[in-house]
Motif scaffolding. Structure first.
Motif, short mmCIF file in Angstrom:
data_model
loop_
_atom_site.label_atom_id
_atom_site.label_comp_id
_atom_site.label_asym_id
_atom_site.label_seq_id
_atom_site.Cartn_x
_atom_site.Cartn_y
_atom_site.Cartn_z
N ARG A 419 -1.45 -4.69 0.12
CA ARG A 419 -2.25 -4.11 1.18
C ARG A 419 -2.71 -2.71 0.77
O ARG A 419 -1.98 -1.96 0.12
CB ARG A 419 -1.44 -4.00 2.48
CG ARG A 419 -0.94 -5.34 3.01
CD ARG A 419 -0.02 -5.16 4.19
NE ARG A 419 0.53 -6.44 4.65
CZ ARG A 419 1.49 -6.52 5.59
NH1 ARG A 419 1.99 -5.41 6.15
NH2 ARG A 419 1.94 -7.72 5.95
N ARG A 420 -3.94 -2.37 1.16
CA ARG A 420 -4.49 -1.04 0.90
C ARG A 420 -4.75 -0.34 2.22
O ARG A 420 -5.26 -0.95 3.16
CB ARG A 420 -5.80 -1.11 0.13
CG ARG A 420 -5.70 -1.50 -1.33
CD ARG A 420 -5.73 -2.95 -1.52
NE ARG A 420 -6.05 -3.33 -2.91
CZ ARG A 420 -5.88 -4.55 -3.37
NH1 ARG A 420 -5.41 -5.53 -2.60
NH2 ARG A 420 -6.20 -4.81 -4.63
N ARG A 421 -4.43 0.94 2.25
CA ARG A 421 -4.73 1.74 3.45
C ARG A 421 -5.10 3.14 2.96
O ARG A 421 -4.27 4.05 2.91
CB ARG A 421 -3.52 1.77 4.38
CG ARG A 421 -3.81 2.39 5.74
CD ARG A 421 -2.80 1.90 6.79
NE ARG A 421 -1.42 1.99 6.31
CZ ARG A 421 -0.66 3.08 6.44
NH1 ARG A 421 -1.13 4.16 7.02
NH2 ARG A 421 0.59 3.07 5.98
N PHE A 422 -6.37 3.31 2.60
CA PHE A 422 -6.83 4.58 2.04
C PHE A 422 -7.44 5.42 3.16
O PHE A 422 -8.60 5.26 3.51
CB PHE A 422 -7.85 4.34 0.93
CG PHE A 422 -7.32 3.52 -0.21
CD1 PHE A 422 -6.06 3.78 -0.74
CD2 PHE A 422 -8.06 2.48 -0.76
CE1 PHE A 422 -5.56 3.03 -1.80
CE2 PHE A 422 -7.58 1.73 -1.81
CZ PHE A 422 -6.32 2.00 -2.33
N GLU A 423 -6.66 6.36 3.70
CA GLU A 423 -7.10 7.20 4.81
C GLU A 423 -7.49 8.60 4.36
O GLU A 423 -8.13 9.34 5.10
CB GLU A 423 -6.00 7.28 5.87
CG GLU A 423 -5.64 5.92 6.47
CD GLU A 423 -4.48 6.01 7.43
OE1 GLU A 423 -3.90 7.11 7.57
OE2 GLU A 423 -4.13 4.97 8.06
N ALA A 424 -7.09 8.97 3.16
CA ALA A 424 -7.44 10.30 2.63
C ALA A 424 -8.80 10.24 1.95
O ALA A 424 -9.35 9.16 1.71
CB ALA A 424 -6.37 10.77 1.65
N GLY A 425 -9.35 11.40 1.65
CA GLY A 425 -10.59 11.45 0.90
C GLY A 425 -10.40 10.81 -0.46
O GLY A 425 -9.30 10.79 -1.01
N PRO A 426 -11.45 10.31 -1.06
CA PRO A 426 -11.30 9.59 -2.33
C PRO A 426 -11.02 10.48 -3.53
O PRO A 426 -10.46 10.02 -4.52
CB PRO A 426 -12.63 8.87 -2.48
CG PRO A 426 -13.61 9.72 -1.73
CD PRO A 426 -12.85 10.30 -0.57
N ALA A 427 -11.46 11.75 -3.49
CA ALA A 427 -11.42 12.59 -4.69
C ALA A 427 -10.18 13.49 -4.69
O ALA A 427 -9.79 14.05 -3.67
CB ALA A 427 -12.68 13.44 -4.79
N LEU A 428 -9.57 13.62 -5.87
CA LEU A 428 -8.42 14.51 -6.07
C LEU A 428 -8.51 15.05 -7.50
O LEU A 428 -8.74 14.30 -8.44
CB LEU A 428 -7.11 13.74 -5.87
CG LEU A 428 -5.82 14.53 -6.16
CD1 LEU A 428 -5.63 15.61 -5.10
CD2 LEU A 428 -4.61 13.60 -6.17
N TYR A 429 -8.32 16.35 -7.63
CA TYR A 429 -8.38 16.97 -8.95
C TYR A 429 -6.98 16.96 -9.57
O TYR A 429 -6.02 17.47 -9.00
CB TYR A 429 -8.86 18.42 -8.84
CG TYR A 429 -9.12 19.07 -10.19
CD1 TYR A 429 -10.29 18.78 -10.90
CD2 TYR A 429 -8.20 19.94 -10.75
CE1 TYR A 429 -10.53 19.37 -12.13
CE2 TYR A 429 -8.43 20.52 -11.99
CZ TYR A 429 -9.61 20.23 -12.67
OH TYR A 429 -9.83 20.79 -13.89
N GLY A 430 -6.85 16.33 -10.72
CA GLY A 430 -5.55 16.28 -11.37
C GLY A 430 -5.61 15.50 -12.65
O GLY A 430 -6.67 15.06 -13.10
N SER A 431 -4.43 15.33 -13.27
CA SER A 431 -4.34 14.57 -14.52
C SER A 431 -4.42 13.09 -14.22
O SER A 431 -3.78 12.60 -13.29
CB SER A 431 -3.01 14.89 -15.22
OG SER A 431 -2.77 13.95 -16.24
N PRO A 432 -5.19 12.32 -15.00
CA PRO A 432 -5.26 10.87 -14.79
C PRO A 432 -3.91 10.18 -14.90
O PRO A 432 -3.74 9.08 -14.41
CB PRO A 432 -6.21 10.41 -15.89
CG PRO A 432 -7.05 11.61 -16.20
CD PRO A 432 -6.13 12.78 -16.04
#
Length: 540
Positions: A419-432
């Motif tokens: 199951r997926r539940r993506f409630e945060a914004g899609p972009a995040l700055y960090g190491s892959p």
């Protein structure tokens, strides 16, 4: 502009000192003047000059002894010394040089010659890392005598030698005047106000109790009084001088005694310095060994991490091979059918007869196309995943990257509901590596815990400046007593040989490198829930 060289002139003649000062200051030197060697040693306890110019003939301590004192001290050992004396005293040059001076110059020498000699000495490199603190302490003599006349005569003799004199007229005053800088105590054995032997015993007891290594000189019996002489030594005297002895003999014996005592003090300081140096050397070697051990540990850790990555990669490759093999087998199986149907169509006498064979061949080609598209999708996911292994921080598309990881784990997740539940914004700055190693390790472990069936949920939330990724499963969960250890290297709950125990340790390190935190508790599905909590400062 460089600072002017500082020169200490040691000259008891005011006229000659003034003339020399004028010449030197006119040449740009900064000049300080001391009238005696004792005063010069006091000056050297402060900021050191760049050079010392000393007369040989000085009241009290002469220039030769001054040079010896300078050379005996580690702080001033490299200080240049130029000795001046009268031209007719040719033997004094040898004596001066033997005492440790750097150069000898007669006072009658040409001014230009003297200045050239000074500048040559100033060109010599100075000692680096000189010891700090008090460089010189004049020998301190405690003069204990009940007779004011005798104290006055003895003090005059001791002052001429440059000693620091402390007077005491009573036994109590003598004992109370002792301190760690007392070098010698001089007292009579026959005094009107006290028993000299008893005072010597008291002083010797104080010396042992306080640990002050001063010398005791008793004035009294001579060689013709052997019993009294022995009693004085037994009372603690280090030297006994006959009462009627000449002043020269008194000074010679006292000078020899103090020289020995001061040399012993210097030897103790040298031993302490050597001990400190040895300790520093041992510490340096220990630090070097520790650094080498740390390097070996880091290398071993890197190898273990690489082994863990290769183990994960091996499991991933096995699943991918299975995913590719299924459509590939389907394509190869249909290839024979298509070739047979095309052959029949070509052998048919007309198009009407070939029609059914071509229709069947077309259906098989459509099925083969679906298998090829499945392989193409898998390859695209592999390409995305390979980019996630880049070390540099960048703007990440969290949902897309998570989907790529889940797609690659599809063989392992075959019968597991994700199951997926993506409630945060899609972009995040960090190491892959956040989404490569961390998410893949946690999801893979969850699949292992479920044993092939169950539910895994991946969710994202963003609130109060924090970006959270939660991975929950419906498995047995992690017992509370193991939650503090689960991120330790080599800790695993899997059977021997089924895991390296490094996957979650690597995940912990990656999250910490992002100033984040990772934790595990009981999730809403009844099993484990891993929470990755990150600063959302780079989120968009």
């Amino acid at each position: 502009m460089s600072e002017a060289p500082r020169i200490l002139v040691v000259e008891d003649s005011e006229t000659q000192a003034l003339a020399l000062r004028g010449v030197l200051e006119q040449e740009g030197f900064e000049v300080d003047v001391a009238a005696t060697a004792e005063a010069a040693l006091d000056r050297l306890n402060g900021e050191l000059p760049d050079l010392v110019v000393a007369d040989f003939h000085l009241p009290g301590m002469d220039g030769r002894e001054l040079s010896r004192q300078i050379r005996l001290n580690g702080r001033t050992r490299a200080l240049p010394v130029l000795m001046l004396t009268s031209a007719r005293e040719v033997d004094l040059e040898r004596q001066g040089l033997e005492s440790g001076v750097d150069a000898y110059l007669p006072k009658s020498a040409n001014v230009e010659v003297m200045l050239a000699r000074l500048r040559a000495l100033l060109r010599r490199p100075q000692a680096a890392g000189a010891e700090r603190g008090r460089a010189f302490r004049r020998a301190r003599v405690l003069l204990a005598h009940d007779s004011a006349t005798a104290r006055l005569r003895l003090r005059h003799l001791l002052d001429q030698e440059g000693y620091e004199v402390v007077e005491a007229s009573t036994e109590r005053e003598a004992v109370q005047s002792l301190d760690e800088e007392t070098d010698c105590v001089v007292l009579p054995i026959a005094a009107a106000a006290w028993d000299g032997l008893l005072l010597a015993r008291d002083l010797n007891a104080q010396r042992q109790r306080l640990g002050f290594p001063f010398q005791i000189v008793v004035i009294g019996p001579g060689p013709d009084q052997p019993a009294e002489l022995a009693a004085a030594f037994e009372a603690g005297a280090d030297e006994v001088v006959r009462t009627l002895e000449s002043d020269d003999v008194v000074l010679v014996r006292l000078r020899a005694l103090l020289r020995r005592k001061l040399l012993q003090d210097e030897a103790r300081r040298a031993q302490a310095a050597e001990a400190r140096a040895a300790a520093a050397d041992q510490l340096a070697r220990a630090n070097a060994d520790l650094q080498a051990a740390n390097r070996q540990l880091r290398d071993a850790q890197a190898q273990l991490v690489q082994s863990a990555k290769m183990a994960s990669l091996g499991e991933l490759v096995a699943g991918i091979a299975h995913e590719i093999n299924n459509p590939l087998a389907f394509i190869l199986g249909h290839q024979d059918t298509v070739e047979r149907l095309v052959g029949e169509a070509l052998a048919a006498p007309d198009l009407a007869t070939a029609g059914p064979a071509l229709t069947k061949a077309q259906d098989r080609l459509r099925s083969m196309r679906l298998g090829l598209q499945r392989i193409q999708t898998l390859v695209l996911n592999l390409r995305k995943f390979s980019r996630l292994d880049e070390a540099e921080k960048q703007l990440l598309d969290v949902p897309d990257a998570i989907e790529t990881v889940l797609a690659l784990l599809k063989p392992k997740l075959a019968d597991i509901e994700v199951r997926r539940r993506f409630e945060a914004g899609p972009a995040l700055y960090g190491s892959p590596a956040l989404l490569n190693q961390v998410v893949m390790n946690i999801v893979s472990n969850a699949a292992d815990a479920l044993g092939g069936t169950g539910v895994i949920e991946v969710a994202t939330h963003e609130a109060d400046g924090r970006y959270r990724i939660e991975i929950s499963d419906s498995g047995p969960g992690v017992p509370p007593e193991l939650r503090d250890r689960i991120f330790d290297p080599f800790f695993t709950t899997k059977p021997v040989g089924a895991g390296t125990g490094l996957g979650l340790a690597i995940a912990f390190s990656v999250v910490r490198a992002h100033d984040g935190a990772i934790s595990v508790d009981e999730g809403p599905l009844g099993g484990a829930r891993f929470v990755i909590d990150l600063p959302a400062g780079g989120a968009a």
